[in-house]
Structure formats: C-alpha cells, structure tokens
Design an enzyme around this catalytic site. Structure first.
Site, PDB file in Angstrom:
ATOM      1  N   ALA A  13     -11.697 -29.619  10.682  1.00 58.16           N
ATOM      2  CA  ALA A  13     -11.136 -30.807  11.325  1.00 58.16           C
ATOM      3  C   ALA A  13     -10.995 -30.645  12.829  1.00 58.16           C
ATOM      4  O   ALA A  13     -10.805 -31.625  13.547  1.00 58.16           O
ATOM      5  CB  ALA A  13      -9.770 -31.135  10.714  1.00 58.16           C
ATOM      6  N   ARG A  18     -13.686 -25.424  23.181  1.00 61.35           N
ATOM      7  CA  ARG A  18     -14.446 -24.494  24.030  1.00 61.35           C
ATOM      8  C   ARG A  18     -15.961 -24.667  23.939  1.00 61.35           C
ATOM      9  O   ARG A  18     -16.707 -24.096  24.723  1.00 61.35           O
ATOM     10  CB  ARG A  18     -14.053 -23.047  23.697  1.00 61.35           C
ATOM     11  CG  ARG A  18     -12.746 -22.630  24.339  1.00 61.35           C
ATOM     12  CD  ARG A  18     -12.224 -21.344  23.770  1.00 61.35           C
ATOM     13  NE  ARG A  18     -11.681 -21.533  22.413  1.00 61.35           N
ATOM     14  CZ  ARG A  18     -11.305 -20.546  21.620  1.00 61.35           C
ATOM     15  NH1 ARG A  18     -11.411 -19.291  22.015  1.00 61.35           N
ATOM     16  NH2 ARG A  18     -10.821 -20.798  20.408  1.00 61.35           N
ATOM     17  N   ASP A 104     -16.545 -22.648  10.905  1.00 61.55           N
ATOM     18  CA  ASP A 104     -17.204 -22.117  12.106  1.00 61.55           C
ATOM     19  C   ASP A 104     -17.589 -20.645  11.971  1.00 61.55           C
ATOM     20  O   ASP A 104     -17.663 -19.929  12.961  1.00 61.55           O
ATOM     21  CB  ASP A 104     -16.303 -22.335  13.333  1.00 61.55           C
ATOM     22  CG  ASP A 104     -14.989 -21.563  13.238  1.00 61.55           C
ATOM     23  OD1 ASP A 104     -14.726 -20.960  12.189  1.00 61.55           O
ATOM     24  OD2 ASP A 104     -14.240 -21.568  14.231  1.00 61.55           O
ATOM     25  N   ASN A 378     -67.864 -33.571   7.528  1.00 59.81           N
ATOM     26  CA  ASN A 378     -67.995 -32.869   8.804  1.00 59.81           C
ATOM     27  C   ASN A 378     -67.820 -33.870   9.932  1.00 59.81           C
ATOM     28  O   ASN A 378     -68.565 -34.844  10.025  1.00 59.81           O
ATOM     29  CB  ASN A 378     -69.361 -32.198   8.914  1.00 59.81           C
ATOM     30  CG  ASN A 378     -69.396 -31.278  10.123  1.00 59.81           C
ATOM     31  OD1 ASN A 378     -68.946 -30.132  10.071  1.00 59.81           O
ATOM     32  ND2 ASN A 378     -69.897 -31.802  11.233  1.00 59.81           N
TER      33      ASN A 378
HETATM   34  C1  UD1 Z   1      -6.899 -18.797  12.639  1.00 61.93           C
HETATM   35  C2  UD1 Z   1      -5.744 -18.015  12.003  1.00 61.93           C
HETATM   36  C3  UD1 Z   1      -5.775 -16.572  12.512  1.00 61.93           C
HETATM   37  C4  UD1 Z   1      -7.121 -15.952  12.224  1.00 61.93           C
HETATM   38  C5  UD1 Z   1      -8.252 -16.812  12.777  1.00 61.93           C
HETATM   39  C6  UD1 Z   1      -9.588 -16.295  12.277  1.00 61.93           C
HETATM   40  C7  UD1 Z   1      -4.016 -19.689  11.713  1.00 61.93           C
HETATM   41  C8  UD1 Z   1      -2.714 -20.196  12.186  1.00 61.93           C
HETATM   42  N1  UD1 Z   1      -4.515 -18.643  12.364  1.00 61.93           N
HETATM   43  O1  UD1 Z   1      -6.651 -18.827  14.037  1.00 61.93           O
HETATM   44  O2  UD1 Z   1      -4.761 -15.820  11.872  1.00 61.93           O
HETATM   45  O3  UD1 Z   1      -7.187 -14.648  12.783  1.00 61.93           O
HETATM   46  O4  UD1 Z   1      -8.143 -18.172  12.310  1.00 61.93           O
HETATM   47  O5  UD1 Z   1     -10.641 -16.979  12.888  1.00 61.93           O
HETATM   48  O6  UD1 Z   1      -4.559 -20.176  10.727  1.00 61.93           O
HETATM   49  N2  UD1 Z   1      -8.327 -26.562  11.638  1.00 61.93           N
HETATM   50  C9  UD1 Z   1      -8.148 -27.763  10.990  1.00 61.93           C
HETATM   51  N3  UD1 Z   1      -7.016 -28.467  11.192  1.00 61.93           N
HETATM   52  C10 UD1 Z   1      -6.022 -28.017  12.004  1.00 61.93           C
HETATM   53  C11 UD1 Z   1      -6.213 -26.776  12.660  1.00 61.93           C
HETATM   54  C12 UD1 Z   1      -7.368 -26.076  12.452  1.00 61.93           C
HETATM   55  O7  UD1 Z   1      -9.015 -28.202  10.236  1.00 61.93           O
HETATM   56  O8  UD1 Z   1      -5.017 -28.727  12.123  1.00 61.93           O
HETATM   57  C13 UD1 Z   1      -9.559 -25.820  11.398  1.00 61.93           C
HETATM   58  C14 UD1 Z   1     -10.390 -25.618  12.646  1.00 61.93           C
HETATM   59  O9  UD1 Z   1     -11.330 -26.667  12.781  1.00 61.93           O
HETATM   60  C15 UD1 Z   1     -11.066 -24.292  12.368  1.00 61.93           C
HETATM   61  C16 UD1 Z   1     -10.080 -23.551  11.477  1.00 61.93           C
HETATM   62  O10 UD1 Z   1      -9.217 -24.528  10.960  1.00 61.93           O
HETATM   63  O11 UD1 Z   1     -12.265 -24.453  11.636  1.00 61.93           O
HETATM   64  C17 UD1 Z   1      -9.281 -22.486  12.223  1.00 61.93           C
HETATM   65  O12 UD1 Z   1      -8.504 -23.098  13.228  1.00 61.93           O
HETATM   66  P1  UD1 Z   1      -8.338 -22.444  14.657  1.00 61.93           P
HETATM   67  O13 UD1 Z   1      -7.479 -23.329  15.464  1.00 61.93           O
HETATM   68  O14 UD1 Z   1      -9.660 -22.068  15.203  1.00 61.93           O
HETATM   69  O15 UD1 Z   1      -7.491 -21.148  14.278  1.00 61.93           O
HETATM   70  P2  UD1 Z   1      -7.426 -19.816  15.075  1.00 61.93           P
HETATM   71  O16 UD1 Z   1      -6.518 -19.967  16.250  1.00 61.93           O
HETATM   72  O17 UD1 Z   1      -8.783 -19.280  15.326  1.00 61.93           O
HETATM   73 CA    CA Z   2     -10.953 -20.133  15.371  1.00 60.88          CA
END
Ligand code: UD1
Ligand code: CA
Length: 455
Positions: A13, A18, A104, A378
C-alpha cells in the site's frame, strides 16, 4: 500439500517515496516483471493457496497489474504495517497459517519461503519471523533476544537505544502466524512510538508475552530478503537477478559466452546446448529451444524460438520463430510474425504481422508486411510488399513455391499463385495465376547509335 491452509498477506500500500516516481513502488520492474509479481510467484512456488494483496497508493494500477491472480484489499490510509495486515482479516480463515510478505522484495525465492514455512510448522510456533544478519542494519527493525538467545521483541530503528542499534540481526519483514493469534494480537497493538504507526512487529512481543511460542529464524543469506527502496537498489536487484538467472541457465546446460552482457529475464526458458553470444537480451515470456546459436547483439521480447535455430544481430518482439531457422544479420521481426521451420531470413529484412512458410527464403533487403507466404517460396533481393495506401492496410498472399524476382513490388491486396514466377523489377498490381510468369515493368528499348547522334 493439498491439506495445507497456507495463505499470504502481501503489503503493497505504500508509496515508495524514495523511488521518486508516479508509479507505485511495487510496480517497478526488475528481471522482466514487477517486484510484486516476483513476490507472488515466490509465494505460489512455496505452496500458498490464497494470496491477499493490501493496496493503497496507486491502487488502480496495482489491481490492474495483478489481475485476478490474487485477492485485493484496500488500506485507505497508510497507518502502519500492523494496520495494513488488519485490513486483510476478512479474507483469511482463522485456522490458516498466514505468511506476511512485503511487495518490495523481488529477490525472494520459493525455496526460502518454503523452508521458512516448514520451520514454522515444525517448531509448532504461533508466530515466527525470518531474520537476517546485515552488514549495515541501518533503518531495519532489530531482533532483540534474551541472554539465552530466545526471541524477546523487535525494536524499530527509530525507537532503538544505542545498544539496540548495535544489533546486526534484523527483521526481514517476513513472518508466519497462526491466523487466529495474529488477528487477536493485532487488536492490542498501539501506535505510541517514534513514527506514530501501528507496527506489525509488535504482535510478536504480544504473542510472546502471552506465553505462546514465537521463533526467530535466521535466513542463510541476507541478500535474498533485501527490500528495494530506491532506484539504486533496484539496479542492484537487477544485477543480482540477472547473475542468478545466468548461473541457473549454465547449470542447466546453456553456454553463455559473456554473462556480463547477457540479460535473460527470470521467466525465460532456454534448452540445453544452446549457445548465447555476447550482448544479447532475452526478455519477458520468451522461450528458446535446444541447440540454438543466439546473438551476438540481439534482443528478443516475448518471442519463441524452436530448436536448432541460428540467429544473429536480430531484434524480434512478439514473434514465433520455428526450428532450424537461419536468421540475420540485421533482421527486425515485428509483432505477430510467425516464421516456420527451416526458413531463412537474411540481411536487412523487416517482417511485420506475417506468416512465413516452411523453408521459405527472404535472403536480402526486403520489407514484408501483412503477408501470408507459403512454403518453399523464394523472394529475391529487395522485394517489397506494398501494404499501405496511405489510409488502409491490405494483405499480400504468396502461395507455395512461387519465385519472386529481385526488386519487385507487390501492391496489396494481391495474390501470387502456386509455383508462379514474377520477373525482376516488376510492380505487381493484379493477381498472378498458378504457374504463370508475370512481368510488370516497362519493356526495354535500345536506341541505336545514340552517342553518335548526340555529338
Ligand atoms: C518494516 C519493519 C521493520 C523491518 C523492515 C524490513 C515495521 C513497523 N517495520 O520497516 O521491522 O526491518 O520492514 O524491510 O513493520 N505498508 C503498507 N501500509 C502501511 C505501511 C506500510 O502497506 O501503512 C507496506 C509498504 O508498502 C511496504 C511494507 O509495508 O511494502 C513495509 O513498510 P515500510 O514502511 O517500508 O517498513 P519499513 O520501515 O521498511
Ligand atoms: Ca521498507
């Protein structure tokens, strides 16, 4: 495996700020398909029966990209990973084992997920997290263990103390849960933390505090679990996928003369003893048979090639090329072209939306568009099908064993009958009946003593 109740929830979502893109992050392509599709394929390969994708930012685009292959739930506001998982609750049976994944992480493999799933089952855990030891853990949630090495909790980077930041074992964001326990614990997750978000990792601490079993399993290598957050990381993932694919192909008996310049997408299949020359791209849903010689300097997109074909300096997209075909150098095959077995397509030939029959030869400098050419035909050097009158396109039919002389124009719609002949330099505007010779050019006249008269 049929008795397994193995579901996944794939988080997709987020916007992916970045990436600096109008496209949702999970739809960026790597190794020939979207990051999200890599994750879905790995989940299916691991035996998942029900995949639920949580969408939000750019949801229409994500829904369109995945089609009916998965179920979709919408997270209207991105309030954190815990909140995202809660949205999937209506789609998951309480008795399922549910694996949570992020959209991702395109380097995941079915094998890694399967091993993790089996470990979770074997341990009879209520929750398991896949961990990895990172050379640089910055940004990740850290795995905090007891002195005895047991799982205690996960602390996000932004919430971590200096001592906790020094931990290099991180949360990969991949988990397995007993679904009932997961959703019960999610109700208890708050958002009193540095980011004001509902953190999914908090459920592990909650389940653990209730005296239920939580395991933290380390992955063999951190590389396959890497999450992609920027274009630079996307390019690194591309490199890893391409090297992985080349290694697999070579193990399967394909010769790759220069792996550094050979780009084969993840889903491409190539038969044994095929040789790939340098600077070659084989993309999308392409399939190459056995014992071919492909390249150098060639690109194939969504194209199939039969066994034993030898093709150099060619660009072909959305085409079917038969077996034992010889082609190139400098050939362009455009969409919806079918080249039958043993045909020969030579230097500087372009073919579009056409069927070329078995053993037919187009050896030099031709344009063939919207044409149906039979077997054993041909086409002389420089023949052209004139398929476009400025408004509409028309088809040309050339039947079996016809012989078309050099530099002829076939003005469509027109049909050249079986075994007929066309004199070199003809412009053919009328059908040619079977077995006849057509000559459509000005008759040559020689004027005697021309030079003498001019003087
Ligand atoms: C998250 C973990 C972290 C872990 C890391 C690994 C949490 C709080 N932290 O951090 O412990 O080391 O992944 O990569 O979970 N997403 C949603 N809805 C939201 C928020 C996020 O669908 O409301 C999805 C994002 O699109 C993404 C995934 O969840 O695909 C992870 O979210 P992201 O914000 O990237 O978490 P990190 O800070 O990387
Ligand atoms: Ca992430």
């Amino acid at each position: 495996m049929s008795a397994e109740k193995f579901s996944t929830i794939i988080l997709a979502a987020g916007k992916g700020t970045r990436m600096n893109s109008s496209l949702p992050k999970v739809l960026h392509r790597v190794g020939g398909k979207t990051m999200l599709q890599h994750v879905i394929d790995a989940a299916n390969g691991a035996g998942a029966k029900n995949n639920v994708v949580v969408v939000g930012f750019g949801r229409e685009k994500v829904e369109q990209a995945v089609g009916d292959s998965v179920r979709i739930v919408v997270q209207e506001e991105q309030l954190g990973t815990g909140h995202a998982v809660r949205q999937a609750e209506p789609m998951i049976d309480k008795n399922d084992t549910v694996m949570v994944l992020c959209g991702d992480t395109p380097l995941l493999t079915a094998k890694i997920l399967r091993n993790f799933y089996e470990m979770h089952q074997k341990e009879e855990a209520q929750a398991s997290v896949l961990t990895a030891v990172m050379p640089d853990p910055t940004g990740y949630g850290r795995i905090i263990r007891t002195f005895g090495g047991e799982f205690k909790k996960i602390v996000e980077h932004k919430d971590a103390s200096i001592a906790e930041k020094a931990v290099t074992e991180v949360n990969t964001g991949i988990y397995c849960f007993n679904a009932g326990e997961l959703f019960a614990a999610l109700c208890k997750v708050g958002h009193d933390n540095a980011q004001g978000e509902y953190y999914l990792p908090d459920v592990l601490e909650i389940i653990h505090a209730e005296g239920k079993k939580v395991t933290a399993v380390a992955a063999e290598s951190y590389k396959a679990t890497l999450g992609i957050n920027s274009r630079e990381q996307l390019s690194q993932a591309e490199k890893i996928l391409h090297q992985r694919k080349n290694r697999q192909l070579m193990a399967d008996g394909v010769t790759i003369m220069d792996p550094d310049t050979t780009y084969v997408d993840s889903d491409v299949k190539i038969g044994r003893d095929t040789i790939i020359y340098p600077s070659t791209w084989i993309e999308g849903d392409s399939v190459v048979g056995a014992e071919c010689e492909i390249g150098p300097c060639s690109r194939f997109c969504d194209t199939s090639i039969g066994s034993g074909s030898v093709i150099s300096f060619t660009y072909a997209h959305q085409c079917e090329i038969g077996a034992d075909v010889t082609m190139g150098p400098y050939v362009h095959l455009r969409p919806n072209t079918k080249i039958a077995d043993r045909a020969h397509i030579g230097n500087f030939v372009e073919v579009k939306n056409s069927n070329i029959g078995e053993g037919t030869k187009l050896p030099h400098l031709s344009y063939i568009g919207d044409s149906d050419i039979g077997t054993g035909v041909n086409m002389g050097c420089g023949c052209i099908t004139v398929n476009y009158d400025g408004k509409k396109k028309y088809r040309t039919t050339i039947e079996d064993n016809a012989f078309v002389g050099c530099n002829s124009n076939l003005v469509a719609p027109v049909k050249v009958g079986k075994g007929s002949y066309i004199g070199a330099g003809s412009t053919i505007t009328k059908d040619v009946p079977e077995g006849e010779l057509a000559v459509g050019r000005a008759r040559q006249t020689n004027i005697a003593k021309w030079r003498d008269k001019r003087e």
